[in-house]
Design a protein around this motif. Sequence first.
Motif, PDB file in Angstrom:
ATOM      1  N   CYS A  64     -19.483   6.115-111.832  1.00 54.55           N
ATOM      2  CA  CYS A  64     -20.724   5.474-111.404  1.00 54.55           C
ATOM      3  C   CYS A  64     -20.403   4.159-110.700  1.00 54.55           C
ATOM      4  N   ALA A  65     -21.323   3.723-109.876  1.00 51.34           N
ATOM      5  CA  ALA A  65     -21.179   2.471-109.139  1.00 51.34           C
ATOM      6  C   ALA A  65     -22.027   1.389-109.801  1.00 51.34           C
ATOM      7  N   ASP A  66     -21.442   0.197-109.950  1.00 53.81           N
ATOM      8  CA  ASP A  66     -22.143  -0.946-110.540  1.00 53.81           C
ATOM      9  C   ASP A  66     -22.622  -1.829-109.395  1.00 53.81           C
ATOM     10  N   VAL A  67     -23.824  -1.561-108.928  1.00 52.61           N
ATOM     11  CA  VAL A  67     -24.334  -2.220-107.725  1.00 52.61           C
ATOM     12  C   VAL A  67     -24.709  -3.673-107.988  1.00 52.61           C
ATOM     13  N   LYS A  68     -25.324  -3.952-109.144  1.00 45.56           N
ATOM     14  CA  LYS A  68     -25.795  -5.300-109.443  1.00 45.56           C
ATOM     15  C   LYS A  68     -24.870  -6.074-110.384  1.00 45.56           C
ATOM     16  N   GLY A  69     -23.865  -5.414-110.929  1.00 45.81           N
ATOM     17  CA  GLY A  69     -22.927  -6.088-111.821  1.00 45.81           C
ATOM     18  C   GLY A  69     -23.282  -6.002-113.288  1.00 45.81           C
ATOM     19  N   ASP A  70     -24.464  -5.447-113.615  1.00 46.99           N
ATOM     20  CA  ASP A  70     -24.886  -5.439-115.018  1.00 46.99           C
ATOM     21  C   ASP A  70     -24.533  -4.150-115.746  1.00 46.99           C
ATOM     22  N   LEU A  71     -23.917  -3.191-115.061  1.00 45.77           N
ATOM     23  CA  LEU A  71     -23.519  -1.956-115.722  1.00 45.77           C
ATOM     24  C   LEU A  71     -22.178  -2.103-116.437  1.00 45.77           C
ATOM     25  N   SER A  72     -21.479  -3.194-116.175  1.00 43.33           N
ATOM     26  CA  SER A  72     -20.160  -3.395-116.790  1.00 43.33           C
ATOM     27  C   SER A  72     -20.248  -3.529-118.304  1.00 43.33           C
ATOM     28  N   LEU A 269     -17.125  16.730-114.791  1.00 40.95           N
ATOM     29  CA  LEU A 269     -17.317  15.347-114.352  1.00 40.95           C
ATOM     30  C   LEU A 269     -18.772  15.168-113.969  1.00 40.95           C
ATOM     31  N   VAL A 270     -19.314  13.993-114.253  1.00 44.23           N
ATOM     32  CA  VAL A 270     -20.660  13.642-113.793  1.00 44.23           C
ATOM     33  C   VAL A 270     -20.533  12.434-112.877  1.00 44.23           C
ATOM     34  N   PHE A 271     -21.164  12.537-111.717  1.00 46.95           N
ATOM     35  CA  PHE A 271     -21.020  11.561-110.638  1.00 46.95           C
ATOM     36  C   PHE A 271     -22.396  10.951-110.365  1.00 46.95           C
ATOM     37  N   PHE A 272     -22.556   9.652-110.636  1.00 42.54           N
ATOM     38  CA  PHE A 272     -23.816   8.962-110.370  1.00 42.54           C
ATOM     39  C   PHE A 272     -23.739   8.244-109.023  1.00 42.54           C
ATOM     40  N   PHE A 273     -24.661   8.575-108.132  1.00 46.90           N
ATOM     41  CA  PHE A 273     -24.707   8.004-106.784  1.00 46.90           C
ATOM     42  C   PHE A 273     -25.874   7.010-106.734  1.00 46.90           C
ATOM     43  N   ASP A 274     -25.587   5.748-107.115  1.00 38.46           N
ATOM     44  CA  ASP A 274     -26.631   4.722-107.137  1.00 38.46           C
ATOM     45  C   ASP A 274     -26.942   4.249-105.715  1.00 38.46           C
ATOM     46  N   GLU A 275     -28.171   3.753-105.525  1.00 34.15           N
ATOM     47  CA  GLU A 275     -28.653   3.344-104.196  1.00 34.15           C
ATOM     48  C   GLU A 275     -28.425   4.486-103.196  1.00 34.15           C
ATOM     49  N   ALA A 276     -28.875   5.666-103.571  1.00 34.41           N
ATOM     50  CA  ALA A 276     -28.583   6.877-102.795  1.00 34.41           C
ATOM     51  C   ALA A 276     -29.171   6.841-101.390  1.00 34.41           C
ATOM     52  N   HIS A 277     -30.201   6.033-101.185  1.00 35.80           N
ATOM     53  CA  HIS A 277     -30.803   5.987 -99.847  1.00 35.80           C
ATOM     54  C   HIS A 277     -29.817   5.519 -98.794  1.00 35.80           C
ATOM     55  N   LEU A 278     -28.781   4.769 -99.214  1.00 34.74           N
ATOM     56  CA  LEU A 278     -27.797   4.276 -98.254  1.00 34.74           C
ATOM     57  C   LEU A 278     -26.976   5.416 -97.652  1.00 34.74           C
ATOM     58  N   LEU A 279     -26.905   6.531 -98.363  1.00 36.50           N
ATOM     59  CA  LEU A 279     -26.185   7.675 -97.828  1.00 36.50           C
ATOM     60  C   LEU A 279     -26.967   8.356 -96.717  1.00 36.50           C
ATOM     61  N   TYR A 306     -25.767  13.013-109.748  1.00 41.76           N
ATOM     62  CA  TYR A 306     -27.060  12.425-110.088  1.00 41.76           C
ATOM     63  C   TYR A 306     -27.347  11.281-109.116  1.00 41.76           C
ATOM     64  N   PHE A 307     -28.390  11.457-108.324  1.00 39.27           N
ATOM     65  CA  PHE A 307     -28.787  10.442-107.353  1.00 39.27           C
ATOM     66  C   PHE A 307     -29.739   9.452-108.024  1.00 39.27           C
ATOM     67  N   VAL A 308     -29.460   8.169-107.828  1.00 33.43           N
ATOM     68  CA  VAL A 308     -30.281   7.103-108.388  1.00 33.43           C
ATOM     69  C   VAL A 308     -30.818   6.279-107.229  1.00 33.43           C
ATOM     70  N   THR A 309     -32.130   6.204-107.108  1.00 33.92           N
ATOM     71  CA  THR A 309     -32.738   5.491-105.984  1.00 33.92           C
ATOM     72  C   THR A 309     -34.153   5.077-106.343  1.00 33.92           C
TER      73      THR A 309
END
Length: 519
Positions: A64-72, A269-279, A306-309
């Motif tokens: 997963c991608a930590d876009v805002k830094g709070d997922l760490s 594997l599970v792949f979370f695509f955060d801010e998916a609209h950028l794709l 899993y797309f997160v947007t």
Amino acid sequence: MLQDGKLYIGTSRKPDDTNDKPEYLELKFGNRHGLVTGATGTGKTVTLQILAEGFSNAGVPVFCADVKGDLSGIGAMGEAKDFLEKRAQQIGLEPYDFQEFPVIFWDLFGEKGHRVRTTISEMGPLLLSRLMNATDAQEGVINIAFKIADQGGLPLLDLKDLQALLNYMGENASALSNQFGFISKASVGSIQRELLILEQQGAVQFFGEPALKISDIMRTTNDGRGAISVLAADKLMMNPRLYGTFLLWMLSELFEVLPEVGDPEKPKLVFFFDEAHLLFNDAPKVLIERVEQVVRLIRSKGVGVYFVTQNPLDVPETVLAQLGNRVQHALRAYTPREQKAVKTAADTFRPNPDFDCATVITQLGTGEALVSTLEGKGAPSMVERTLIRPPASRLGPISDAERQDIMKVSPVAGLYDEDFDRESAYEILMARAKKAADAAAQQAEADQAGQQPSGGSRWTLPGFGDEEPAASSAPKQAKPRTGYQRETVAEAAMKSVARTVASSLGRALVRGILGSLRR
């Protein structure tokens, strides 16, 4: 509340606001993909966090991608907070235990995680064109560049390799056009300027070796939990196109590397695509078609995407149709587009006679969502208004010192932190250019002395001054032209040690999905 083979999401509510039943995501349907949507501040990140926790505890690796830094905070033990304990009591989660999870931090820039790279060759011409926002003419030149690299034995590993090859193409555009199709010097110059912009934006750190091995994001711990790979994306988000292209490249690599497994009992594997609209923003139709193809086919590899947007309209309908598990947080409906998004989201759920989806979506509170997952034989469950469970790990970011401590004991510590620059297109072209210059000087001296130089490198692409000599009076046995061979067997053996230029078979597979596509 917790059941084997199921991932607990939260507890649904009856119309009188009392508890109804636990809501689960069945692991055997975890590779049927999913969608998490909702406006800013409605709880999408926490939902992503509790899903990642559940998959990890089930032995499923997560990326997963930590876009805002709070997922760490998922890498640290949770802390008791009044509102978290209140939510646990409200949904009947007893006992509410805190836990820390096995985390591997990654970062394209090497600042908040282990370096992650790929090579120009593995990226492929289509994704590279997308990254540079190339026109059709420029994309054609990039495809020709890859073809020349293939035939000329020129490994494209980093940006300087591609820049050197483009310089060569520009200087020999007329001769190369006769062999590969029209090469415009203007297009070559435009691509070089785009490469300069990419370099200034930090993309130079993304291309090179050692390249990321997919097996390193699919690790499990000794106690059977799946490792959670967290990509630090707060700085990467300053270049949204690089962010989207990187994650799409990773999906294509997963598709290439992983074997067919059908429908396993739980995902590989599970792949979370955060801010998916950028794709999908400004993506050409051909790219969206390839994304749809990858999402559809990668399920049989055991990978759940899993797309997160924020808005369900951010995801094209053809891709949206592939997403079986859905968590819809609150949406606002002030503008016509927002109202359309609410209707779209409501129409994708299996209706519940107890409430109207379109109305409820605008009334959901923070940490509350409409949930529908696959059940039985793969049919979507009836949508339920659900209170999402509180996370077991820390809510919010960890400190820099805690991050460094986790990185020191990481299973990939030291594997990717040092650059490795082996001989590739840049060095080969520079050496051949020097050899051509030396041969020209030798020829000039020989002409002055009335002699002919001997030997020759037999480099058959134009521009190096040592093409095949004219036939002499004495017959000479012709040397068979085998063309450039990619050393398929050798490459296959070396790939696990140092990811080199991909074999023609492997690269043809990836480029067939996301590579050199003919328009």
